[in-house]
Design a protein around this motif. Structure first.
Motif, short mmCIF file in Angstrom:
data_model
loop_
_atom_site.label_atom_id
_atom_site.label_comp_id
_atom_site.label_asym_id
_atom_site.label_seq_id
_atom_site.Cartn_x
_atom_site.Cartn_y
_atom_site.Cartn_z
N LYS A 205 0.83 -1.20 0.00
CA LYS A 205 0.00 0.00 0.00
C LYS A 205 0.87 1.25 0.00
O LYS A 205 1.99 1.25 0.49
CB LYS A 205 -0.91 0.02 1.24
CG LYS A 205 -1.95 -1.10 1.27
CD LYS A 205 -2.82 -0.96 2.51
CE LYS A 205 -3.90 -2.03 2.54
NZ LYS A 205 -4.76 -1.90 3.74
N ASN A 206 0.28 2.31 -0.54
CA ASN A 206 0.90 3.64 -0.49
C ASN A 206 2.29 3.65 -1.11
O ASN A 206 3.15 4.43 -0.70
CB ASN A 206 0.97 4.14 0.96
CG ASN A 206 -0.37 4.11 1.65
OD1 ASN A 206 -1.38 4.45 1.04
ND2 ASN A 206 -0.38 3.70 2.90
N ILE A 207 2.53 2.76 -2.07
CA ILE A 207 3.83 2.69 -2.72
C ILE A 207 3.63 2.84 -4.22
O ILE A 207 2.89 2.07 -4.84
CB ILE A 207 4.55 1.36 -2.41
CG1 ILE A 207 4.87 1.27 -0.92
CG2 ILE A 207 5.81 1.21 -3.22
CD1 ILE A 207 5.54 -0.01 -0.51
N THR A 208 4.25 3.84 -4.81
CA THR A 208 4.11 4.06 -6.24
C THR A 208 5.11 3.23 -7.04
O THR A 208 4.80 2.74 -8.12
CB THR A 208 4.31 5.55 -6.56
OG1 THR A 208 5.59 5.97 -6.05
CG2 THR A 208 3.23 6.39 -5.91
N THR A 209 6.32 3.06 -6.48
CA THR A 209 7.35 2.26 -7.15
C THR A 209 8.02 1.36 -6.13
O THR A 209 8.53 1.83 -5.12
CB THR A 209 8.41 3.16 -7.81
OG1 THR A 209 7.79 4.01 -8.77
CG2 THR A 209 9.46 2.32 -8.51
N LEU A 210 8.00 0.07 -6.40
CA LEU A 210 8.68 -0.89 -5.55
C LEU A 210 10.08 -1.12 -6.11
O LEU A 210 10.24 -1.65 -7.21
CB LEU A 210 7.92 -2.21 -5.51
CG LEU A 210 8.57 -3.35 -4.71
CD1 LEU A 210 8.71 -2.98 -3.24
CD2 LEU A 210 7.77 -4.64 -4.87
N ASN A 211 11.08 -0.68 -5.37
CA ASN A 211 12.47 -0.84 -5.80
C ASN A 211 13.06 -2.12 -5.23
O ASN A 211 13.06 -2.32 -4.02
CB ASN A 211 13.30 0.37 -5.35
CG ASN A 211 12.88 1.65 -6.03
OD1 ASN A 211 12.97 1.77 -7.24
ND2 ASN A 211 12.39 2.60 -5.26
N ILE A 212 13.54 -2.97 -6.11
CA ILE A 212 14.19 -4.22 -5.71
C ILE A 212 15.57 -4.23 -6.32
O ILE A 212 15.72 -4.26 -7.55
CB ILE A 212 13.39 -5.44 -6.18
CG1 ILE A 212 12.00 -5.44 -5.52
CG2 ILE A 212 14.12 -6.73 -5.84
CD1 ILE A 212 11.09 -6.55 -5.98
N SER A 213 16.58 -4.16 -5.46
CA SER A 213 17.96 -4.03 -5.94
C SER A 213 18.87 -4.98 -5.19
O SER A 213 19.25 -4.74 -4.04
CB SER A 213 18.43 -2.58 -5.76
OG SER A 213 19.76 -2.43 -6.15
N PHE A 214 19.20 -6.11 -5.84
CA PHE A 214 20.09 -7.11 -5.25
C PHE A 214 21.12 -7.51 -6.29
O PHE A 214 20.77 -8.08 -7.33
CB PHE A 214 19.31 -8.35 -4.80
CG PHE A 214 18.35 -8.11 -3.66
CD1 PHE A 214 18.83 -7.86 -2.38
CD2 PHE A 214 16.98 -8.14 -3.89
CE1 PHE A 214 17.94 -7.65 -1.34
CE2 PHE A 214 16.10 -7.94 -2.84
CZ PHE A 214 16.58 -7.68 -1.57
N SER A 215 22.37 -7.26 -6.02
CA SER A 215 23.41 -7.56 -7.00
C SER A 215 23.66 -9.06 -7.15
O SER A 215 24.12 -9.51 -8.21
CB SER A 215 24.71 -6.86 -6.61
OG SER A 215 25.13 -7.26 -5.30
N SER A 216 23.35 -9.86 -6.12
CA SER A 216 23.61 -11.30 -6.18
C SER A 216 22.36 -12.13 -6.46
O SER A 216 22.43 -13.36 -6.49
CB SER A 216 24.24 -11.77 -4.86
OG SER A 216 23.38 -11.54 -3.77
N LEU A 217 21.21 -11.48 -6.68
CA LEU A 217 19.95 -12.20 -6.87
C LEU A 217 19.98 -13.01 -8.17
O LEU A 217 20.34 -12.50 -9.23
CB LEU A 217 18.78 -11.21 -6.90
CG LEU A 217 17.38 -11.83 -6.86
CD1 LEU A 217 17.15 -12.54 -5.54
CD2 LEU A 217 16.33 -10.75 -7.09
#
Length: 365
Positions: A205-217
């Motif tokens: 909720k209340n999130i316009t952009t979900l940032n997912i940043s993992f260099s090892s993913l």
């Protein structure tokens, strides 16, 4: 001769650690020689429904087992309980048990808060209470695997989260509300060694952009059961596998899909429920340049079918693609999309076409 009873304590404990906890408890009352066998178990599975006792008795059993545990490390700690809203089982009790596992260098932590209402497994209709687990749980230096299932209860994150050796994380039916803390949680700052991420039916909720940043993913799965209302900014340069299942194709901002080897997209919504068809499916396919396995399932093809710019926007052919799996609707004219896709896959070796719900073709070229 009873050879097992004469084995060293360490071997007895190792053998019993492979048993379900109920059976391990039974072994501990066989004789005085076995009375200590539960004191150093490395795998502790406390599943409330599995004990078939009252909540008060379940709490007593957990307290007794933990009080008799020695100082040995715990490899796996699993706690599955129904909502704790009464005097017999409260959040204080649950946090006490989690803290015990953290003090014993737990490596795999599984926390399930089940729901009494089946409809809660699909969507949260009523406002859900906030849950705050011990802060030490979010800075544990020994956790390699973390699974949280909370039946849409709002999980309160501490300002700082740090899992230095966490490699696998599964979040199921968690409610996120704070954009800053959520984006901070899904980053290298919190999990510098994360390889596998599974987000399933969480509420954001209340999130316009979900940032997912993992260099090892390397492996990322995202399941949704509501209409997509936010963008996903994905930064994972080493990502190999991506799975998305949702009502509508996701709006993903990504420059890392070129690293993908396997990709699965499944649309479960009706394209004709939308007034305007987005260009999200087209943008996704434009990024999948080096994928070897591709699955476009559910209503995904129909979203492409309604996009008039799809056929003029694909990049150069998918030279790396070897296995293509398509889910098509027999009631819609999707043959043109099928032919167009096949023409852009010159090195395909296997093709599976499913006209829901029947497998029509499974060809090996």
């Amino acid at each position: 001769m009873d050879r097992i009873s004469n084995l060293p304590d360490s071997l007895q404990n190792h053998i019993v650690s492979f048993l379900p906890l109920k059976d391990a408890i039974i072994c501990s009352v066989l004789s005085k020689q076995w009375s200590h066998v539960c004191s150093s178990l490395s795998n502790l599975d406390f599943i409330e429904i599995g004990f078939r006792v009252s909540r008060e008795c379940f709490k007593s059993i957990v307290d007794q087992i933990l009080s008799r545990h020695d100082g040995s490390d715990i490899r796996k700690f699993c706690l599955m309980v129904s909502p704790f809203e009464d005097e017999f089982l409260s959040l204080l009790h649950v946090n006490t048990w989690i803290s015990f596992a953290l003090r014993h260098n737990v490596q795999e932590l599984y926390m399930f808060i089940s729901s009494n209402r089946p409809e809660d497994l699909l969507q949260a209709v009523q406002p859900q209470p906030q849950i705050q687990f011990p802060c030490a749980m979010f800075t544990c230096a020994t956790l390699t695997s973390l699974t949280l299932v909370a039946s849409y209860k709002k999980l309160k994150f501490p300002p700082d989260t740090r899992f230095p050796v966490l490699k696998k994380m599964t979040l199921w039916m968690i409610s996120f509300a704070d954009e800053y803390l959520t984006n901070k949680f899904f980053s290298d700052f919190s999990c510098p060694m994360l390889n596998d991420l599974f987000i399933r039916y969480c509420k954001i909720k209340n999130i316009t952009t979900l940032n997912i940043s993992f260099s090892s993913l390397k492996h990322f799965s995202l399941y949704e059961n509501l209409s997509h209302s936010y963008k996903i900014n994905l930064s994972a340069p080493n990502l190999l596998e991506f799975v998305y299942i949702g009502m509508y194709p996701p709006d993903i901002i990504s420059r890392t899909f070129s690293s993908l080897v396997s990709a699965t997209f499944k649309g479960e919504g009706n394209p004709y429920d939308l007034d305007d068809v987005s260009n999200c499916p087209r943008k996704i396919l434009q990024e999948l340049r080096n994928v070897e396995t591709l699955a476009l399932l559910g209503s995904f093809i129909e979203f492409l079918n309604r996009d008039q710019y799809f056929r003029s926007s694909l990049p150069t052919p998918y030279h790396s693609l070897k296995y293509l799996q398509l889910g098509m609707d027999a009631y819609q004219n999707q043959g043109h999309e099928l032919i167009f896709l096949l023409r852009n896959c010159p090195n395909i070796q296997r093709l599976s076409i499913t006209y829901h719900p029947v497998l029509l073709y499974n060809l090996v070229v």
